[in-house]
Design a protein around this motif. Structure first.
Motif, PDB file in Angstrom:
ATOM      1  N   GLY A   9      36.336 111.290   4.232  1.00  0.00           N
ATOM      2  CA  GLY A   9      36.540 111.489   3.039  1.00  0.00           C
ATOM      3  C   GLY A   9      37.568 112.729   3.058  1.00  0.00           C
ATOM      4  O   GLY A   9      38.112 113.024   3.956  1.00  0.00           O
ATOM      5  N   GLN A  79      25.757 111.263  -2.920  1.00  0.00           N
ATOM      6  CA  GLN A  79      25.707 110.479  -2.149  1.00  0.00           C
ATOM      7  C   GLN A  79      24.674 110.796  -0.912  1.00  0.00           C
ATOM      8  O   GLN A  79      24.837 110.246  -0.023  1.00  0.00           O
ATOM      9  N   LEU A 100      28.825 120.566   4.645  1.00  0.00           N
ATOM     10  CA  LEU A 100      29.849 121.307   4.303  1.00  0.00           C
ATOM     11  C   LEU A 100      29.840 120.952   2.708  1.00  0.00           C
ATOM     12  O   LEU A 100      30.988 121.477   2.287  1.00  0.00           O
ATOM     13  N   SER A 128      41.864 119.574  -0.938  1.00  0.00           N
ATOM     14  CA  SER A 128      42.105 118.250  -0.171  1.00  0.00           C
ATOM     15  C   SER A 128      41.657 116.986  -0.887  1.00  0.00           C
ATOM     16  O   SER A 128      40.686 117.192  -1.691  1.00  0.00           O
ATOM     17  N   LEU A 130      41.753 112.491  -1.517  1.00  0.00           N
ATOM     18  CA  LEU A 130      42.046 111.197  -1.182  1.00  0.00           C
ATOM     19  C   LEU A 130      43.193 110.369  -2.223  1.00  0.00           C
ATOM     20  O   LEU A 130      42.928 110.233  -3.347  1.00  0.00           O
TER      21      LEU A 130
HETATM   22  N1  LIG Z   1      38.036 118.026  -1.776  1.00  0.00           N
HETATM   23  C1  LIG Z   1      37.971 119.423  -1.613  1.00  0.00           C
HETATM   24  O1  LIG Z   1      39.002 119.764  -1.743  1.00  0.00           O
HETATM   25  C2  LIG Z   1      36.655 120.076  -1.185  1.00  0.00           C
HETATM   26  C3  LIG Z   1      35.552 119.512  -1.515  1.00  0.00           C
HETATM   27  N2  LIG Z   1      34.279 120.392  -1.123  1.00  0.00           N
HETATM   28  C4  LIG Z   1      32.859 119.663  -1.114  1.00  0.00           C
HETATM   29  O2  LIG Z   1      32.956 118.719  -0.125  1.00  0.00           O
HETATM   30  C5  LIG Z   1      31.988 117.741  -0.685  1.00  0.00           C
HETATM   31  C6  LIG Z   1      32.785 116.364  -0.208  1.00  0.00           C
HETATM   32  O3  LIG Z   1      33.682 116.336  -1.025  1.00  0.00           O
HETATM   33  P1  LIG Z   1      35.103 115.287  -0.949  1.00  0.00           P
HETATM   34  O4  LIG Z   1      35.604 115.262   0.789  1.00  0.00           O
HETATM   35  O5  LIG Z   1      36.106 115.811  -1.719  1.00  0.00           O
HETATM   36  O6  LIG Z   1      34.677 114.042  -1.155  1.00  0.00           O
HETATM   37  P2  LIG Z   1      35.190 112.635  -1.019  1.00  0.00           P
HETATM   38  O7  LIG Z   1      34.796 111.535  -1.987  1.00  0.00           O
HETATM   39  O8  LIG Z   1      36.640 112.603  -0.856  1.00  0.00           O
HETATM   40  O9  LIG Z   1      34.650 112.183   0.393  1.00  0.00           O
HETATM   41  C7  LIG Z   1      33.372 111.762   0.612  1.00  0.00           C
HETATM   42  C8  LIG Z   1      33.205 110.595   1.548  1.00  0.00           C
HETATM   43  O10 LIG Z   1      31.808 110.452   1.841  1.00  0.00           O
HETATM   44  C9  LIG Z   1      31.651 109.026   2.369  1.00  0.00           C
HETATM   45  N3  LIG Z   1      30.272 108.565   2.245  1.00  0.00           N
HETATM   46  C10 LIG Z   1      29.248 108.771   1.012  1.00  0.00           C
HETATM   47  N4  LIG Z   1      28.344 108.302   1.568  1.00  0.00           N
HETATM   48  C11 LIG Z   1      28.364 107.761   2.736  1.00  0.00           C
HETATM   49  C12 LIG Z   1      27.476 107.035   3.553  1.00  0.00           C
HETATM   50  N5  LIG Z   1      26.188 106.881   3.271  1.00  0.00           N
HETATM   51  N6  LIG Z   1      28.000 106.662   4.856  1.00  0.00           N
HETATM   52  C13 LIG Z   1      29.148 106.958   5.256  1.00  0.00           C
HETATM   53  N7  LIG Z   1      30.236 107.735   4.362  1.00  0.00           N
HETATM   54  C14 LIG Z   1      29.670 108.103   3.242  1.00  0.00           C
HETATM   55  C15 LIG Z   1      32.441 108.346   1.013  1.00  0.00           C
HETATM   56  O11 LIG Z   1      32.861 107.079   1.629  1.00  0.00           O
HETATM   57  P3  LIG Z   1      33.246 105.875   0.563  1.00  0.00           P
HETATM   58  O12 LIG Z   1      34.567 106.013   0.343  1.00  0.00           O
HETATM   59  O13 LIG Z   1      32.849 104.713   1.251  1.00  0.00           O
HETATM   60  O14 LIG Z   1      32.228 106.105  -0.681  1.00  0.00           O
HETATM   61  C16 LIG Z   1      33.688 109.453   1.079  1.00  0.00           C
HETATM   62  O15 LIG Z   1      34.779 108.766   1.987  1.00  0.00           O
HETATM   63  C17 LIG Z   1      31.617 118.023  -1.682  1.00  0.00           C
HETATM   64  O16 LIG Z   1      30.279 118.564  -1.951  1.00  0.00           O
HETATM   65  C18 LIG Z   1      32.580 118.884  -2.377  1.00  0.00           C
HETATM   66  O17 LIG Z   1      32.280 119.637  -3.709  1.00  0.00           O
HETATM   67  C19 LIG Z   1      34.372 121.551  -0.853  1.00  0.00           C
HETATM   68  C20 LIG Z   1      35.529 122.313  -0.493  1.00  0.00           C
HETATM   69  C21 LIG Z   1      36.947 121.513  -0.865  1.00  0.00           C
END
Ligand SMILES: NC(=O)C1=CN([C@@H]2O[C@H](COP(=O)(O)OP(=O)(O)OC[C@H]3O[C@@H](n4cnc5c(N)ncnc54)[C@H](OP(=O)(O)O)[C@@H]3O)[C@@H](O)[C@H]2O)C=CC1
Ligand SMILES: CC(C)(CO)C(=O)C(=O)O
Length: 307
Positions: A9, A79, A100, A128, A130
């Protein structure tokens, strides 16, 4: 070092991509539908720090693979339970688990699942998201990942991890006090995501108002009061430090929670604001701003649930 990233993600794809760019052996654990898409499109990163496109090494939960040396967990908090089940086959006795996620509550969940020893501490500062076509769009210069042993020790395995992360375009920082760093980030993000989601705008317009400045300051103080009362390892002047950090960010900066709301996706409100509200109740602290923000977020979640 064999690196597994759980979730390609916004942050997993970004930092994983930077490690691939450096030449590290990186695999992404993804769900079947995501695998199909990524096999066609590749992983695309559009970033302030340089674009990147590559064909990622992908596995799903049912594939066979040897255990990895380190697993970076980069799913949302809601998740995590499923992600833990899915990643178990790829975790061996020596595997390090590097979370993270924003927040703190996930640490105990990971420790219960994998054991005290395996779980490192980690956090990241990066903006960041999507896009609709699956591109990872990274929008501000900061792209920092902080990690370390929760014991604070300089172990052999953390030295190996440091070597793997060294020379990457993103900033990977080894911390000697990752527990404190995680709590500090938790304070910052609970305030930043709460306020921007409540006010439905990026940070600039909020802090340009005298009342906005006041709300940010008082909210930080409220959160610090809870953390102090429950004995969290925070530094004495941390409210002021995080107030300055919020004032120093670019005016356009949004939180990932706010972006999720704009995309009508679930939020991590329970994990971030909800966890601290629960702690405030336990120690009988009055936290009116946290209650207002949490109520707003719960109303959003309820509307989403009926749609
Ligand atoms: N985005 C940001 O700018 C920031 C985010 N964070 C933190 O980082 C964490 C992640 O956030 P973020 O990256 O934005 O979230 P996203 O929703 O962009 O990414 C999460 C990813 O995890 C995947 N996923 C979930 N469950 C599974 C599984 N069982 N197997 C494989 N893949 C899985 C999802 O896939 P699918 O598409 O299949 O659901 C998705 O691609 C959060 O806790 C957020 O608070 C921290 C700093 C900055
Ligand atoms: C505020 C920011 C972008 C800083 O990394 C963040 O952590 C988040 O929104 O989840």
């Amino acid at each position: 070092m064999k690196i597994l990233i759980v979730g390609a993600g916004a942050i997993g794809g970004y930092f994983g991509g930077r490690l691939v760019e450096k030449g590290e052996d990186v695999t992404f654990l993804v769900r079947a539908n995501k695998k199909e898409i990524l096999e066609k499109t590749g992983l695309n990163i559009r970033s302030k720090n340089g674009d990147l496109q590559f064909s990622p090494k992908l596995i799903t939960k049912s594939d066979n693979s040897k255990p990895f040396d380190v697993v970076l967990i980069s799913t949302k908090s809601y998740q995590l339970t499923t992600a833990i089940e899915d990643v178990q086959p790829f975790v061996g006795p020596e595997t390090m688990i590097l979370p993270l996620l924003n927040g703190i509550a996930h640490l105990q969940i990971l420790i219960r699942a994998f054991g005290e020893e395996k779980v490192l501490g980690g956090l990241c500062f990066v903006e960041s998201t999507l896009s609709d076509d699956g591109t990872i769009v990274q929008t501000s210069p900061v792209h920092q990942l902080v990690y370390g042993e929760r014991t604070g020790q300089q172990t052999e395995r953390i030295g190996k991890l440091e070597l793997a992360f060294k020379g990457t375009k993103a900033e990977f920082v080894k911390s000697d006090d990752i527990n404190q760093d995680m709590w500090h980030k938790y304070l910052f993000i609970t305030a930043m995501s709460g306020i921007t989601s409540m006010m439905e705008t990026s940070i600039g317009p909020i802090r340009d108002l005298e009342t906005g400045q006041h709300v940010i300051r008082v909210f930080l103080e409220e959160l610090v009061a809870i953390m102090e009362k429950i004995g969290a390892p925070i530094a004495p002047a941390i409210a002021e430090t995080q107030f300055q950090r919020i004032n120093d960010m670019s005016a356009e900066m949004k939180s990932s929670m706010q972006r999720d709301i704009e995309k009508m996706q679930p939020t991590e409100a329970e994990h971030l604001q909800g966890y601290l509200l629960g702690k405030a109740k336990e120690v009988q602290l009055s936290v009116p701003i946290l209650e207002i923000i949490f109520t707003k977020l719960m109303l959003y979640e309820q509307r989403q649930a009926v749609q």
